[in-house]
Every structure is written in structure tokens, then in C-alpha cells.
Design a protein around this motif. Structure first.
Motif, PDB file in Angstrom:
ATOM      1  N   ASP A  34      73.593   0.416   7.424  1.00 50.21           N
ATOM      2  CA  ASP A  34      73.361   1.854   7.616  1.00 50.21           C
ATOM      3  C   ASP A  34      73.770   2.642   6.397  1.00 50.21           C
ATOM      4  OD1 ASP A  34      72.457   1.360  10.150  1.00 50.21           O
ATOM      5  OD2 ASP A  34      74.327   1.925  11.122  1.00 50.21           O
ATOM      6  N   GLU A  35      74.857   2.220   5.729  1.00 52.05           N
ATOM      7  CA  GLU A  35      75.406   2.994   4.630  1.00 52.05           C
ATOM      8  C   GLU A  35      74.787   2.646   3.282  1.00 52.05           C
ATOM      9  OE1 GLU A  35      77.145   5.449   5.417  1.00 52.05           O
ATOM     10  OE2 GLU A  35      77.514   4.840   7.460  1.00 52.05           O
ATOM     11  N   VAL A  36      74.416   1.390   3.046  1.00 54.49           N
ATOM     12  CA  VAL A  36      74.010   0.977   1.713  1.00 54.49           C
ATOM     13  C   VAL A  36      72.520   0.680   1.596  1.00 54.49           C
ATOM     14  CG1 VAL A  36      74.304  -0.769  -0.083  1.00 54.49           C
ATOM     15  CG2 VAL A  36      76.265   0.049   1.170  1.00 54.49           C
ATOM     16  N   HIS A  42      63.751  -4.212   0.195  1.00 56.11           N
ATOM     17  CA  HIS A  42      63.906  -5.659   0.054  1.00 56.11           C
ATOM     18  C   HIS A  42      65.134  -6.192   0.791  1.00 56.11           C
ATOM     19  CE1 HIS A  42      66.383  -4.180  -3.285  1.00 56.11           C
ATOM     20  NE2 HIS A  42      66.976  -5.335  -3.296  1.00 56.11           N
ATOM     21  N   LEU A  43      65.960  -5.318   1.351  1.00 53.99           N
ATOM     22  CA  LEU A  43      67.100  -5.747   2.167  1.00 53.99           C
ATOM     23  C   LEU A  43      66.958  -5.288   3.616  1.00 53.99           C
ATOM     24  CD1 LEU A  43      69.965  -5.026  -0.377  1.00 53.99           C
ATOM     25  CD2 LEU A  43      69.003  -7.236   0.227  1.00 53.99           C
ATOM     26  N   VAL A  67      72.790  -6.760  -6.578  1.00 57.48           N
ATOM     27  CA  VAL A  67      71.360  -7.020  -6.351  1.00 57.48           C
ATOM     28  C   VAL A  67      70.598  -5.767  -5.935  1.00 57.48           C
ATOM     29  CG1 VAL A  67      71.755  -9.430  -5.769  1.00 57.48           C
ATOM     30  CG2 VAL A  67      71.646  -7.725  -3.938  1.00 57.48           C
ATOM     31  N   LEU A  68      71.301  -4.662  -5.771  1.00 61.72           N
ATOM     32  CA  LEU A  68      70.640  -3.435  -5.345  1.00 61.72           C
ATOM     33  C   LEU A  68      69.904  -2.793  -6.504  1.00 61.72           C
ATOM     34  CD1 LEU A  68      73.494  -1.922  -3.160  1.00 61.72           C
ATOM     35  CD2 LEU A  68      71.486  -3.182  -2.385  1.00 61.72           C
ATOM     36  N   LYS A  69      68.729  -2.276  -6.215  1.00 61.60           N
ATOM     37  CA  LYS A  69      67.913  -1.638  -7.245  1.00 61.60           C
ATOM     38  C   LYS A  69      67.992  -0.115  -7.185  1.00 61.60           C
ATOM     39  CE  LYS A  69      66.259  -5.609  -8.470  1.00 61.60           C
ATOM     40  NZ  LYS A  69      67.032  -6.367  -9.377  1.00 61.60           N
ATOM     41  N   SER A  70      68.204   0.416  -6.005  1.00 57.15           N
ATOM     42  CA  SER A  70      68.224   1.859  -5.811  1.00 57.15           C
ATOM     43  C   SER A  70      69.523   2.455  -6.359  1.00 57.15           C
ATOM     44  CB  SER A  70      68.105   2.170  -4.318  1.00 57.15           C
ATOM     45  OG  SER A  70      68.536   3.463  -4.033  1.00 57.15           O
ATOM     46  N   LYS A  71      69.407   3.535  -7.136  1.00 57.82           N
ATOM     47  CA  LYS A  71      70.600   4.218  -7.650  1.00 57.82           C
ATOM     48  C   LYS A  71      71.464   4.735  -6.505  1.00 57.82           C
ATOM     49  CE  LYS A  71      68.743   5.625 -12.088  1.00 57.82           C
ATOM     50  NZ  LYS A  71      68.456   6.728 -12.995  1.00 57.82           N
ATOM     51  N   MET A  72      70.808   5.200  -5.434  1.00 57.03           N
ATOM     52  CA  MET A  72      71.533   5.719  -4.281  1.00 57.03           C
ATOM     53  C   MET A  72      72.345   4.612  -3.613  1.00 57.03           C
ATOM     54  SD  MET A  72      72.182   8.394  -2.541  1.00 57.03           S
ATOM     55  CE  MET A  72      70.886   9.444  -3.154  1.00 57.03           C
ATOM     56  N   ILE A  76      76.427   4.443  -3.222  1.00 58.85           N
ATOM     57  CA  ILE A  76      77.122   4.324  -1.937  1.00 58.85           C
ATOM     58  C   ILE A  76      77.969   3.064  -1.906  1.00 58.85           C
ATOM     59  CG2 ILE A  76      76.787   4.001   0.542  1.00 58.85           C
ATOM     60  CD1 ILE A  76      74.397   5.920   0.301  1.00 58.85           C
ATOM     61  N   SER A  77      77.487   1.964  -2.486  1.00 58.07           N
ATOM     62  CA  SER A  77      78.305   0.748  -2.492  1.00 58.07           C
ATOM     63  C   SER A  77      79.579   0.958  -3.305  1.00 58.07           C
ATOM     64  CB  SER A  77      77.508  -0.454  -3.005  1.00 58.07           C
ATOM     65  OG  SER A  77      77.201  -0.309  -4.360  1.00 58.07           O
ATOM     66  N   ILE A  78      79.501   1.737  -4.366  1.00 60.16           N
ATOM     67  CA  ILE A  78      80.707   2.064  -5.146  1.00 60.16           C
ATOM     68  C   ILE A  78      81.664   2.888  -4.294  1.00 60.16           C
ATOM     69  CG2 ILE A  78      81.556   3.409  -7.119  1.00 60.16           C
ATOM     70  CD1 ILE A  78      79.017   2.434  -8.616  1.00 60.16           C
ATOM     71  N   GLN A  79      81.130   3.821  -3.522  1.00 65.04           N
ATOM     72  CA  GLN A  79      81.977   4.606  -2.619  1.00 65.04           C
ATOM     73  C   GLN A  79      82.670   3.693  -1.599  1.00 65.04           C
ATOM     74  OE1 GLN A  79      78.874   7.333  -1.267  1.00 65.04           O
ATOM     75  NE2 GLN A  79      80.161   9.007  -2.008  1.00 65.04           N
ATOM     76  N   ILE A  80      81.937   2.710  -1.099  1.00 64.11           N
ATOM     77  CA  ILE A  80      82.520   1.786  -0.114  1.00 64.11           C
ATOM     78  C   ILE A  80      83.633   0.977  -0.758  1.00 64.11           C
ATOM     79  CG2 ILE A  80      82.042  -0.267   1.283  1.00 64.11           C
ATOM     80  CD1 ILE A  80      79.257   1.003   1.844  1.00 64.11           C
ATOM     81  N   ILE A  81      83.406   0.470  -1.960  1.00 65.02           N
ATOM     82  CA  ILE A  81      84.443  -0.296  -2.657  1.00 65.02           C
ATOM     83  C   ILE A  81      85.659   0.588  -2.922  1.00 65.02           C
ATOM     84  CG2 ILE A  81      85.001  -1.481  -4.819  1.00 65.02           C
ATOM     85  CD1 ILE A  81      82.037  -2.466  -4.787  1.00 65.02           C
ATOM     86  N   ASP A  82      85.436   1.836  -3.329  1.00 61.02           N
ATOM     87  CA  ASP A  82      86.550   2.769  -3.528  1.00 61.02           C
ATOM     88  C   ASP A  82      87.332   2.974  -2.235  1.00 61.02           C
ATOM     89  OD1 ASP A  82      85.875   3.078  -6.189  1.00 61.02           O
ATOM     90  OD2 ASP A  82      84.878   5.017  -5.911  1.00 61.02           O
TER      91      ASP A  82
END
Length: 115
Positions: A34-36, A42-43, A67-72, A76-82
Motif C-alpha cells: 500500500d505504501e511503496v 511491475h510489482l 528495484v523500484l523505478k518510480s521516483k515516488m 516512500i521506501s526511504i521514508q519507511i527506512i527512516d
């Protein structure tokens, strides 16, 4: 958060979806999808599943972001890691308080058992 911050999630929203399972902080694949990957075609197989969920650790989220291509999705994945890092820091900084609460709870249970 204003409308120009599309794709930016509040840390509390992300942190509410991170759980500790067997001593490891994880995010369930449905929440992660839902978040990423909601905007990554492709995912799309991660979006809706009827099997037992997978749990993604911080390291797995980082691997997924490669493996993500979308900048968005990357943002969001960076926000999750943070959020994982912030929660780990919070647990570390408050470990003494958690130990004291655990000791108090054990003493209370012992006292209750004596009555």
C-alpha cells in the motif's frame, strides 16, 4: 502536510505499520505494498494476496527499493527506512525505562499472586 507533498507520509503512519516479530522490526507485505508499490505496475502482485503475509525487515525494504523505478516509490521506501531507524533509536534510547517497567510489572504480578 500540504498538497504539494504528494507521496510524503507522516512518520506516525509508517511507524504504526511496523511490528516487532521475534525480536525483529518488520513491515507486513500488504502494508508495504500500500505504501511503496501502489504506483509500480511491475510489482502489482504484492498488492493483493490471499496467502499468509510476508514480513519485510528494514534490510528487505532497502533491497526492494533498489528495484523500484518510480521516483515516488523510492521516496516512500526511504521514508519507511527512516521510520525503522527512528523506531530503533527510540527503543535503544528508552531501553532502561522499558526494563524498569518490565520489573514493575513482574513485581505487580508477584504481589497479585500472593493475595
Amino acid at each position: 502536510m500540504d498538497k504539494t507533498d504528494v507521496g510524503v507520509l507522516e512518520p506516525e503512519v509508517i511507524q504504526s505499520k511496523i511490528f516487532t516479530i521475534r525480536g525483529v522490526q518488520v513491515m507486513i507485505d500488504r502494508d508495504l505494498a500500500d505504501e511503496v508499490v501502489a504506483n509500480c505496475d511491475h510489482l502489482s502482485n504484492l498488492r493483493f494476496s490471499y496467502r499468509l503475509p510476508y514480513a519485510f525487515s528494514e534490510q528487505r525494504v532497502a533491497m526492494l527499493s533498489t528495484v523500484l523505478k518510480s521516483k515516488m516509490a523510492v521516496k516512500i521506501s526511504i521514508q519507511i527506512i527512516d521510520s525503522f531507524v527512528a523506531m530503533r533509536r527510540f527503543l535503544h534510547e528508552n531501553a532502561g525505562i522499558f526494563r524498569r517497567l518490565d520489573t514493575l510489572e513482574r513485581k505487580q504480578l508477584e504481589t497479585d499472586g500472593k493475595c
